[in-house]
Write a protein that holds these residues in place. Sequence first.
Motif, PDB file in Angstrom:
ATOM      1  N   MET A   1      11.679-142.069  68.584  1.00  0.00           N
ATOM      2  CA  MET A   1      12.972-142.071  69.258  1.00  0.00           C
ATOM      3  C   MET A   1      13.684-143.393  69.003  1.00  0.00           C
ATOM      4  SD  MET A   1      13.801-141.744  73.335  1.00  0.00           S
ATOM      5  CE  MET A   1      12.936-140.181  73.456  1.00  0.00           C
ATOM      6  N   ALA A   2      14.930-143.344  68.617  1.00  0.00           N
ATOM      7  CA  ALA A   2      15.711-144.550  68.385  1.00  0.00           C
ATOM      8  C   ALA A   2      16.346-145.005  69.687  1.00  0.00           C
ATOM      9  CB  ALA A   2      16.798-144.279  67.345  1.00  0.00           C
ATOM     10  N   ILE A   3      16.702-146.283  69.735  1.00  0.00           N
ATOM     11  CA  ILE A   3      17.412-146.819  70.882  1.00  0.00           C
ATOM     12  C   ILE A   3      18.765-147.319  70.414  1.00  0.00           C
ATOM     13  CG2 ILE A   3      15.285-147.498  72.044  1.00  0.00           C
ATOM     14  CD1 ILE A   3      15.885-150.379  71.267  1.00  0.00           C
ATOM     15  N   CYS A   4      19.629-147.603  71.370  1.00  0.00           N
ATOM     16  CA  CYS A   4      20.934-148.159  71.051  1.00  0.00           C
ATOM     17  C   CYS A   4      21.250-149.229  72.074  1.00  0.00           C
ATOM     18  CB  CYS A   4      22.014-147.083  71.055  1.00  0.00           C
ATOM     19  SG  CYS A   4      23.648-147.693  70.577  1.00  0.00           S
ATOM     20  N   VAL A   5      21.239-150.500  71.648  1.00  0.00           N
ATOM     21  CA  VAL A   5      21.523-151.614  72.544  1.00  0.00           C
ATOM     22  C   VAL A   5      23.010-151.613  72.869  1.00  0.00           C
ATOM     23  CG1 VAL A   5      21.521-154.109  72.775  1.00  0.00           C
ATOM     24  CG2 VAL A   5      19.617-152.971  71.645  1.00  0.00           C
ATOM     25  N   LYS A   6      23.340-151.524  74.151  1.00  0.00           N
ATOM     26  CA  LYS A   6      24.735-151.470  74.572  1.00  0.00           C
ATOM     27  C   LYS A   6      25.263-152.831  75.010  1.00  0.00           C
ATOM     28  CE  LYS A   6      24.226-146.701  76.186  1.00  0.00           C
ATOM     29  NZ  LYS A   6      24.311-145.802  77.353  1.00  0.00           N
ATOM     30  N   ASN A   7      24.381-153.695  75.486  1.00  0.00           N
ATOM     31  CA  ASN A   7      24.799-154.986  76.024  1.00  0.00           C
ATOM     32  C   ASN A   7      24.896-155.998  74.901  1.00  0.00           C
ATOM     33  OD1 ASN A   7      25.069-157.487  77.273  1.00  0.00           O
ATOM     34  ND2 ASN A   7      23.601-157.019  78.893  1.00  0.00           N
ATOM     35  N   SER A   8      26.103-156.400  74.532  1.00  0.00           N
ATOM     36  CA  SER A   8      26.283-157.331  73.422  1.00  0.00           C
ATOM     37  C   SER A   8      25.673-158.690  73.721  1.00  0.00           C
ATOM     38  CB  SER A   8      27.774-157.493  73.099  1.00  0.00           C
ATOM     39  OG  SER A   8      28.470-158.002  74.227  1.00  0.00           O
ATOM     40  N   GLY A   9      25.448-158.992  74.989  1.00  0.00           N
ATOM     41  CA  GLY A   9      24.808-160.251  75.332  1.00  0.00           C
ATOM     42  C   GLY A   9      23.360-160.292  74.897  1.00  0.00           C
ATOM     43  N   ILE A  10      22.762-159.107  74.761  1.00  0.00           N
ATOM     44  CA  ILE A  10      21.385-159.043  74.280  1.00  0.00           C
ATOM     45  C   ILE A  10      21.338-159.133  72.769  1.00  0.00           C
ATOM     46  CG2 ILE A  10      19.332-157.580  74.158  1.00  0.00           C
ATOM     47  CD1 ILE A  10      19.774-158.762  76.891  1.00  0.00           C
ATOM     48  N   SER A  11      22.223-158.399  72.099  1.00  0.00           N
ATOM     49  CA  SER A  11      22.181-158.347  70.638  1.00  0.00           C
ATOM     50  C   SER A  11      23.013-159.437  69.988  1.00  0.00           C
ATOM     51  CB  SER A  11      22.687-156.987  70.146  1.00  0.00           C
ATOM     52  OG  SER A  11      24.000-156.755  70.609  1.00  0.00           O
ATOM     53  N   LEU A  13      22.647-162.485  69.504  1.00  0.00           N
ATOM     54  CA  LEU A  13      22.009-163.558  68.767  1.00  0.00           C
ATOM     55  C   LEU A  13      22.181-163.382  67.267  1.00  0.00           C
ATOM     56  CD1 LEU A  13      18.689-163.786  70.780  1.00  0.00           C
ATOM     57  CD2 LEU A  13      20.484-165.505  70.733  1.00  0.00           C
ATOM     58  N   ASN A  14      22.354-162.158  66.814  1.00  0.00           N
ATOM     59  CA  ASN A  14      22.416-161.875  65.389  1.00  0.00           C
ATOM     60  C   ASN A  14      23.863-161.963  64.908  1.00  0.00           C
ATOM     61  OD1 ASN A  14      19.648-161.350  65.526  1.00  0.00           O
ATOM     62  ND2 ASN A  14      20.062-159.290  66.275  1.00  0.00           N
ATOM     63  N   ASN A  15      24.349-163.212  64.833  1.00  0.00           N
ATOM     64  CA  ASN A  15      25.773-163.437  64.617  1.00  0.00           C
ATOM     65  C   ASN A  15      26.272-162.939  63.266  1.00  0.00           C
ATOM     66  OD1 ASN A  15      25.982-164.787  67.104  1.00  0.00           O
ATOM     67  ND2 ASN A  15      25.176-166.649  66.202  1.00  0.00           N
ATOM     68  N   GLY A  16      25.427-162.947  62.237  1.00  0.00           N
ATOM     69  CA  GLY A  16      25.899-162.605  60.911  1.00  0.00           C
ATOM     70  C   GLY A  16      25.762-161.144  60.561  1.00  0.00           C
ATOM     71  N   LEU A  17      25.299-160.317  61.469  1.00  0.00           N
ATOM     72  CA  LEU A  17      24.999-158.929  61.139  1.00  0.00           C
ATOM     73  C   LEU A  17      25.670-157.972  62.115  1.00  0.00           C
ATOM     74  CD1 LEU A  17      21.210-159.501  60.485  1.00  0.00           C
ATOM     75  CD2 LEU A  17      22.922-159.015  58.741  1.00  0.00           C
ATOM     76  N   LYS A  18      26.028-156.796  61.612  1.00  0.00           N
ATOM     77  CA  LYS A  18      26.646-155.771  62.438  1.00  0.00           C
ATOM     78  C   LYS A  18      25.843-154.479  62.324  1.00  0.00           C
ATOM     79  CE  LYS A  18      31.348-157.613  61.936  1.00  0.00           C
ATOM     80  NZ  LYS A  18      32.740-157.331  61.487  1.00  0.00           N
ATOM     81  N   GLY A  19      25.986-153.635  63.326  1.00  0.00           N
ATOM     82  CA  GLY A  19      25.363-152.319  63.287  1.00  0.00           C
ATOM     83  C   GLY A  19      23.881-152.317  63.593  1.00  0.00           C
ATOM     84  N   LEU A  20      23.387-153.361  64.270  1.00  0.00           N
ATOM     85  CA  LEU A  20      21.974-153.397  64.635  1.00  0.00           C
ATOM     86  C   LEU A  20      21.805-152.779  66.016  1.00  0.00           C
ATOM     87  CD1 LEU A  20      20.883-156.948  63.405  1.00  0.00           C
ATOM     88  CD2 LEU A  20      21.025-154.787  62.147  1.00  0.00           C
ATOM     89  N   LYS A  21      21.173-151.609  66.072  1.00  0.00           N
ATOM     90  CA  LYS A  21      21.028-150.875  67.326  1.00  0.00           C
ATOM     91  C   LYS A  21      19.701-151.140  68.024  1.00  0.00           C
ATOM     92  CE  LYS A  21      21.620-146.974  65.187  1.00  0.00           C
ATOM     93  NZ  LYS A  21      21.733-145.521  64.933  1.00  0.00           N
ATOM     94  N   GLY A  22      18.713-151.636  67.294  1.00  0.00           N
ATOM     95  CA  GLY A  22      17.379-151.804  67.854  1.00  0.00           C
ATOM     96  C   GLY A  22      17.178-153.141  68.538  1.00  0.00           C
TER      97      GLY A  22
END
Length: 241
Positions: A1-11, A13-22
């Motif tokens: 099962m895949a997840i989708c991170v909704k809170n941008s405060g959590i994700s 940290l990955n400033n140079g990348l987009k579309g990271l759902k995990g």
Amino acid sequence: MAICVKNSGISGLNNGLKGLKGLFISFEGIDGVGKTTQVEALRDFLQARGLEVVVTREPGGTQLGKQLRDILLHGGAISARAEALLFAADRAQHAAQIIIPALQRGAVVITDRYIDSSLAYQSGGRELTMQDVRDLSEWASNCLWPNRTYLLDMSEKDAAVRLHGQADRMESAGLDFARRTREAFLDLAKQNAQRFCVLDATLPACDLSKLIAKDLCELMDDAGVRYCCEKSPESQENQGF
């Protein structure tokens, strides 16, 4: 099962990348603290909840990385700059081939060591410039940082007692090197308190597993992944935790 991170405060940290759902989780600490045991326990905990989990390591998470790992850990003398570049090469391939694709499809990635190990071992343990190592690692990984880092902390003497078999090049560097590296890890944790969770590695393994599972459930809840916590951490006792 895949997840989708909704809170941008959590994700975020990955400033140079987009579309990271995990979610990206790393385990750190000096040799002998029990990282492998906790990586496997967390993998089992998440897989039991139906999540896709990718477990990997540095160095050696790819075919190229395995060749570099053999050079880094079992080869002859390597200059400090050459060592940093070899670790960066391993990380660049690791991020591009394993970590980023898994995060893009919504998996939870758990790695045994990542950038913080380079910062602690190469600048703390081997006295290179911290900023040089950080810049090199961020360039290699496209500025990909974990959402959570679990630092398993233990004195260098206690950790050395746990080591078995023939020591690799890092493990054989001595107690003073291990002490400096441990101090560097703890300094990194203080500087990045939002990302780090420091745990007493002298606790029984099952107790550590429960603490990690509880913390990660809270992190995922904050990120909007609420179904992860449908089973309480206490239920891990029935899974061998």
